[in-house]
Motif scaffolding. Structure first.
Motif, PDB file in Angstrom:
ATOM      1  N   ASP A  84      26.632  49.031  14.033  1.00  0.00           N
ATOM      2  CA  ASP A  84      25.305  49.011  14.638  1.00  0.00           C
ATOM      3  C   ASP A  84      25.221  50.079  15.725  1.00  0.00           C
ATOM      4  O   ASP A  84      26.009  50.054  16.688  1.00  0.00           O
ATOM      5  CB  ASP A  84      25.025  47.642  15.243  1.00  0.00           C
ATOM      6  CG  ASP A  84      23.659  47.583  15.883  1.00  0.00           C
ATOM      7  OD1 ASP A  84      22.667  47.543  15.142  1.00  0.00           O
ATOM      8  OD2 ASP A  84      23.592  47.599  17.126  1.00  0.00           O
ATOM      9  N   PRO A  85      24.280  51.029  15.623  1.00  0.00           N
ATOM     10  CA  PRO A  85      24.245  52.125  16.598  1.00  0.00           C
ATOM     11  C   PRO A  85      23.887  51.676  18.010  1.00  0.00           C
ATOM     12  O   PRO A  85      24.418  52.223  18.984  1.00  0.00           O
ATOM     13  CB  PRO A  85      23.198  53.084  16.025  1.00  0.00           C
ATOM     14  CG  PRO A  85      22.379  52.282  15.079  1.00  0.00           C
ATOM     15  CD  PRO A  85      23.284  51.221  14.548  1.00  0.00           C
TER      16      PRO A  85
ATOM     17  N   PRO B  66      13.186  56.349  12.894  1.00  0.00           N
ATOM     18  CA  PRO B  66      13.244  57.031  11.593  1.00  0.00           C
ATOM     19  C   PRO B  66      11.965  57.824  11.343  1.00  0.00           C
ATOM     20  O   PRO B  66      10.988  57.714  12.078  1.00  0.00           O
ATOM     21  CB  PRO B  66      13.392  55.883  10.599  1.00  0.00           C
ATOM     22  CG  PRO B  66      12.764  54.712  11.296  1.00  0.00           C
ATOM     23  CD  PRO B  66      13.050  54.897  12.751  1.00  0.00           C
TER      24      PRO B  66
ATOM     25  N   ASP C 238      18.941  58.485   4.721  1.00  0.00           N
ATOM     26  CA  ASP C 238      18.816  57.129   5.245  1.00  0.00           C
ATOM     27  C   ASP C 238      17.649  56.983   6.215  1.00  0.00           C
ATOM     28  O   ASP C 238      17.020  55.918   6.290  1.00  0.00           O
ATOM     29  CB  ASP C 238      20.104  56.706   5.952  1.00  0.00           C
ATOM     30  CG  ASP C 238      21.265  56.499   5.002  1.00  0.00           C
ATOM     31  OD1 ASP C 238      21.035  56.447   3.776  1.00  0.00           O
ATOM     32  OD2 ASP C 238      22.414  56.399   5.487  1.00  0.00           O
ATOM     33  N   THR C 239      17.371  58.035   7.009  1.00  0.00           N
ATOM     34  CA  THR C 239      16.354  57.933   8.053  1.00  0.00           C
ATOM     35  C   THR C 239      14.996  58.479   7.622  1.00  0.00           C
ATOM     36  O   THR C 239      14.021  58.355   8.368  1.00  0.00           O
ATOM     37  CB  THR C 239      16.794  58.684   9.319  1.00  0.00           C
ATOM     38  OG1 THR C 239      16.958  60.085   9.010  1.00  0.00           O
ATOM     39  CG2 THR C 239      18.101  58.123   9.852  1.00  0.00           C
TER      40      THR C 239
ATOM     41  N   LEU D 273      26.305  58.677  13.903  1.00  0.00           N
ATOM     42  CA  LEU D 273      25.818  57.397  14.399  1.00  0.00           C
ATOM     43  C   LEU D 273      24.759  57.557  15.478  1.00  0.00           C
ATOM     44  O   LEU D 273      23.715  56.889  15.454  1.00  0.00           O
ATOM     45  CB  LEU D 273      26.987  56.573  14.927  1.00  0.00           C
ATOM     46  CG  LEU D 273      26.627  55.183  15.454  1.00  0.00           C
ATOM     47  CD1 LEU D 273      27.647  54.143  15.011  1.00  0.00           C
ATOM     48  CD2 LEU D 273      26.537  55.173  16.985  1.00  0.00           C
TER      49      LEU D 273
ATOM     50  N   ALA E 173      29.471  55.580  10.892  1.00  0.00           N
ATOM     51  CA  ALA E 173      28.109  55.909  11.289  1.00  0.00           C
ATOM     52  C   ALA E 173      27.077  55.081  10.547  1.00  0.00           C
ATOM     53  O   ALA E 173      25.952  54.907  11.028  1.00  0.00           O
ATOM     54  CB  ALA E 173      27.838  57.400  11.053  1.00  0.00           C
ATOM     55  N   GLU E 174      27.471  54.547   9.391  1.00  0.00           N
ATOM     56  CA  GLU E 174      26.521  53.839   8.539  1.00  0.00           C
ATOM     57  C   GLU E 174      26.736  52.331   8.497  1.00  0.00           C
ATOM     58  O   GLU E 174      25.831  51.593   8.085  1.00  0.00           O
ATOM     59  CB  GLU E 174      26.591  54.429   7.121  1.00  0.00           C
ATOM     60  CG  GLU E 174      26.137  55.885   7.074  1.00  0.00           C
ATOM     61  CD  GLU E 174      26.858  56.707   6.025  1.00  0.00           C
ATOM     62  OE1 GLU E 174      27.236  56.148   4.980  1.00  0.00           O
ATOM     63  OE2 GLU E 174      27.054  57.923   6.265  1.00  0.00           O
TER      64      GLU E 174
ATOM     65  N   LEU F 242      22.559  61.027   6.501  1.00  0.00           N
ATOM     66  CA  LEU F 242      21.690  60.680   7.621  1.00  0.00           C
ATOM     67  C   LEU F 242      20.231  60.992   7.293  1.00  0.00           C
ATOM     68  O   LEU F 242      19.332  60.172   7.535  1.00  0.00           O
ATOM     69  CB  LEU F 242      22.127  61.443   8.871  1.00  0.00           C
ATOM     70  CG  LEU F 242      21.243  61.313  10.107  1.00  0.00           C
ATOM     71  CD1 LEU F 242      21.271  59.892  10.647  1.00  0.00           C
ATOM     72  CD2 LEU F 242      21.689  62.302  11.183  1.00  0.00           C
TER      73      LEU F 242
ATOM     74  N   ARG G  49      21.074  57.913  14.784  1.00  0.00           N
ATOM     75  CA  ARG G  49      20.428  56.706  14.242  1.00  0.00           C
ATOM     76  C   ARG G  49      19.811  55.844  15.348  1.00  0.00           C
ATOM     77  O   ARG G  49      19.146  54.844  15.058  1.00  0.00           O
ATOM     78  CB  ARG G  49      21.430  55.914  13.405  1.00  0.00           C
ATOM     79  CG  ARG G  49      21.869  56.667  12.152  1.00  0.00           C
ATOM     80  CD  ARG G  49      23.027  55.990  11.432  1.00  0.00           C
ATOM     81  NE  ARG G  49      23.539  56.847  10.376  1.00  0.00           N
ATOM     82  CZ  ARG G  49      23.141  56.812   9.097  1.00  0.00           C
ATOM     83  NH1 ARG G  49      22.241  55.925   8.720  1.00  0.00           N
ATOM     84  NH2 ARG G  49      23.652  57.642   8.213  1.00  0.00           N
TER      85      ARG G  49
END
Length: 342
Positions: A323-324, A138, A217-218, A131, A319-320, A214, A134
């Motif tokens: 909200d980080p 990105p 996603d980023t 998390l 982690a996904e 991760l 994030r």
């Protein structure tokens, strides 16, 4: 509706440090009722009285007992271990009772849950290790992740580590590059100095499933992930256990290796994410000397988000699906966090 009772949260494994910490944080919100469960109900008497909670003796291996424990709960928190062995049965009981589930560990493939939420990985690793990066912008050219330090292991935690056998839970010595893993690309860093770690430390490359998600996603062009230890003792013990064909026979050896690290270095856990971009570099850094309390705090935040309707239905990793930014801001004030920079 005015005067409606607060939702019931049932914490299984509440006699352990993580379960106690999660229950304490939830009680402090003043917005839930608590049911605490453990095999030894007597061990729950004092904490239940302090939190105004119900105490229930329950064996996670007893389907009828689990059904009774989950009945009426809005959320079941699965802190009993080893998680990789117990979570499927606890999940089945929770869903049958119409409850959501939050599990600090857990490893499940997606499957239908109706209108219920199943949040896995509300621990330090996996969990915060996926998390906190994030929080970074990105599209990094390169993202380096370092997670670990010295910490004690309970028998249940040691069993979970031993059951996390590569390659299902990670690719040793692999890195992520241009959209996929590249195997046998990295070497152990045997004496490396890193920000936030009391070094030099022993960094073992392991491209976890969490790290791969991760990266995808980023949009990181390259990602390297390392498990960090004070020295080679614990990683060598784990490697021998995994190679033996009977990893659970090595629980005592793994606990002893972890205890030796703590005796020499003290308890200290660090999560470091360092990102390089075309116009500079950024990093996140978390340090804690109480990983079990930190896991409890993160778990309680996940429960709060589930009850508030901020988590999508289905199986998701914390982690996904959390909200980080808001999660980091709330965690920064928790006493289990010694330092959090991002």
């Amino acid at each position: 509706m005015a005067g409606a009772p607060h939702p019931l949260v049932a914490v299984l494994g509440a006699s352990g440090a993580t379960g106690r910490a999660a229950a304490g944080r939830l009680a402090a919100t003043g917005r839930v009722r608590l049911r605490l469960g453990a095999r030894d109900a007597g061990a729950l008497a004092a904490p239940a009285a302090a939190l105004g909670a119900e105490a229930v003796g329950v064996d996670a291996g007893d389907a009828d007992a689990l059904a009774g424990f989950c009945a009426g709960a809005a959320v079941v928190v699965q802190c009993a271990g080893p998680s990789l062995r117990l979570t499927p049965a606890v999940l089945a009981a929770a869903l049958a009772a119409g409850a959501h589930l939050v599990d600090p560990a857990g490893d499940l493939d997606p499957f239908p849950t109706g209108d219920r939420c199943v949040v896995l990985g509300t621990g330090v690793v996996p969990g915060l290790s996926g998390l906190l990066p994030r929080l970074l912008p990105p599209g990094a050219r390169r993202l380096d992740l370092y997670a670990g330090g010295a910490d004690r292991l309970t028998p249940a935690a040691a069993a979970d580590v031993l059951l996390s056998v590569p390659p299902r839970y990670g690719l040793p010595r692999a890195l992520w590059r241009d959209g996929g893993p590249v195997e046998a690309a990295l070497a152990v860093q045997p004496a490396v100095s890193l920000p936030g770690f009391d070094g030099p430390v022993h960094a073992v490359p392991l491209l976890t499933a969490e790290a791969q998600r991760l990266a995808a996603d980023t949009g990181a062009a390259q990602l390297r992930a390392y498990s960090v230890f004070p020295g080679p003792g614990l990683p060598d013990t784990l490697a021998s256990a995994w190679a033996s064909g009977d990893p659970l026979a090595h629980v005592d050896a793994v606990i002893a290796a972890a205890d030796a690290d703590v005796a020499a270095h003290g308890v200290a856990i660090t999560l470091l994410a360092s990102a390089r971009y075309a116009d500079g570099a950024r990093r996140t850094l978390l340090r804690s000397t109480d990983s079990l309390a930190l896991t409890g705090a993160f778990t309680a935040l996940a429960v709060t988000d589930v009850l508030a309707g901020r988590v999508p239905h289905g199986v998701g990793r914390a982690a996904e699906v959390l909200d980080p930014v808001t999660t980091a801001a709330r965690l920064a004030a928790d006493p289990s966090v010694d330092e959090l920079r991002y």
